[in-house]
Design an enzyme around this catalytic site. Structure first.
Site, short mmCIF file in Angstrom:
data_model
loop_
_atom_site.label_atom_id
_atom_site.label_comp_id
_atom_site.label_asym_id
_atom_site.label_seq_id
_atom_site.Cartn_x
_atom_site.Cartn_y
_atom_site.Cartn_z
N SER A 53 -4.24 -7.39 13.21
CA SER A 53 -2.44 -8.50 13.19
C SER A 53 -3.19 -10.11 12.98
O SER A 53 -4.46 -10.24 13.96
CB SER A 53 -1.90 -8.07 13.99
N LYS A 92 -1.76 5.27 8.58
CA LYS A 92 -1.82 4.42 9.95
C LYS A 92 0.61 4.39 9.89
O LYS A 92 1.54 4.49 8.98
CB LYS A 92 -1.23 2.98 9.21
N LYS A 110 0.67 -1.62 2.79
CA LYS A 110 1.98 -1.64 3.41
C LYS A 110 3.51 -2.33 2.26
O LYS A 110 2.52 -3.31 1.94
CB LYS A 110 2.01 -1.59 4.45
N GLU A 125 -5.64 -3.13 4.66
CA GLU A 125 -3.83 -2.34 4.37
C GLU A 125 -3.25 -2.23 3.76
O GLU A 125 -2.89 -3.48 3.11
CB GLU A 125 -2.94 -3.02 5.78
#
Length: 262
Positions: free
Chosen positions: A219, A118, A58, A56
């Protein structure tokens, strides 16, 4: 967090009211449908014999604030690809995650592996938009969408040849995802009430999900031991954000997660 989730979802609804007022749904829909239909590259990329990594990109999150002060997102995307990532997850939510559609579009053009948008999908408009931006998948969150809406959104994604990762946090949500016909189900290890993380959350719900559905753990995956727990439970893929974003050597970090320190 459930309050934050609802706040973000509501904010996204309001954001899209303005966007749709400027560019109507029919216009973006016809634009997306005029493009070559996808080949469900995202879900195909996750169906290998070994654990797949969705890495990911971010910049920030509501719980951690700024994660990456320096944010060379294209370099990060290429680093993920070179490190053996199966797919890339790119945040586009602008307020809490400081994401941008621009990041997604440029990342999708810069790498050859599939990219998932996302974001907090609350309007079908966002699915057509994701297609135009170059995404091969969208995220659908059971906590903010009812079963009928998820089913409808999966059908829209199917019409475009892109995939839907349907995210669940508890037993009811897993059942909702299954009823809606999800082909990829992600279980979030983060407790939405107190932010605590437990990778065993994935283990708990894995047995509810048939083997022909791609199972993703999301996560809080930080160690080789975490990854081992998930492999033993028959997890197909892991979505890892913060652990990789904070690592200066992403290739080495993925190696560590898979094989241990050595």
């Amino acid at each position: 967090m459930s309050d934050i989730l609802n706040t973000i979802a509501e904010n996204t609804r309001q954001r899209y009211e303005k966007i749709i007022a400027e560019k109507p749904l029919e216009k973006i829909k016809s634009q997306a449908l005029a493009m070559p239909r996808g080949d469900f590259e995202f879900e195909r990329a996750l169906k290998g014999d070994t654990l797949s990594f969705i890495c990911e990109i971010k910049k920030a999150s509501p719980s951690k604030g700024i994660i990456a002060e320096d944010f060379p997102y294209l370099e990060i995307a290429k680093e993920y690809e070179n490190a053996g990532a199966s797919c890339i997850s790119c945040l586009t939510e602008p307020k809490w995650f400081l994401g941008s559609d621009k990041y997604l579009k440029e990342v999708a053009e810069a790498v050859s592996i599939p990219v998932i948008r996302k974001d907090f999908t609350v309007n079908e408009y966002q699915i057509y938009e994701a297609k135009i931006l170059g995404a091969k998948a969208v995220l659908l969150i059971c906590a903010i969408l009812d079963t009928d809406t998820i089913k409808k959104y999966i059908e829209i994604a199917d019409s475009l040849g892109i995939s839907a990762l349907v995210e669940a946090h508890n037993e009811d949500e897993v059942n909702s995802a299954l009823t809606a016909g999800a082909r990829i189900i992600g279980v979030n290890n983060r407790n939405l009430k107190d932010f605590s993380v437990d990778v065993n959350n994935s283990a708990k719900y894995r047995k509810m999900i048939p083997d022909d559905i791609v199972f993703v753990s999301e996560s809080g995956i930080k160690t080789h031991e975490d990854v081992q727990v998930l492999i033993k439970n028959g997890t197909n893929a892991v979505l890892i954000g913060e652990t990789l974003m904070r690592s200066s050597d992403k290739k080495q970090k993925i190696k560590e997660l898979l094989y241990g320190e050595n």
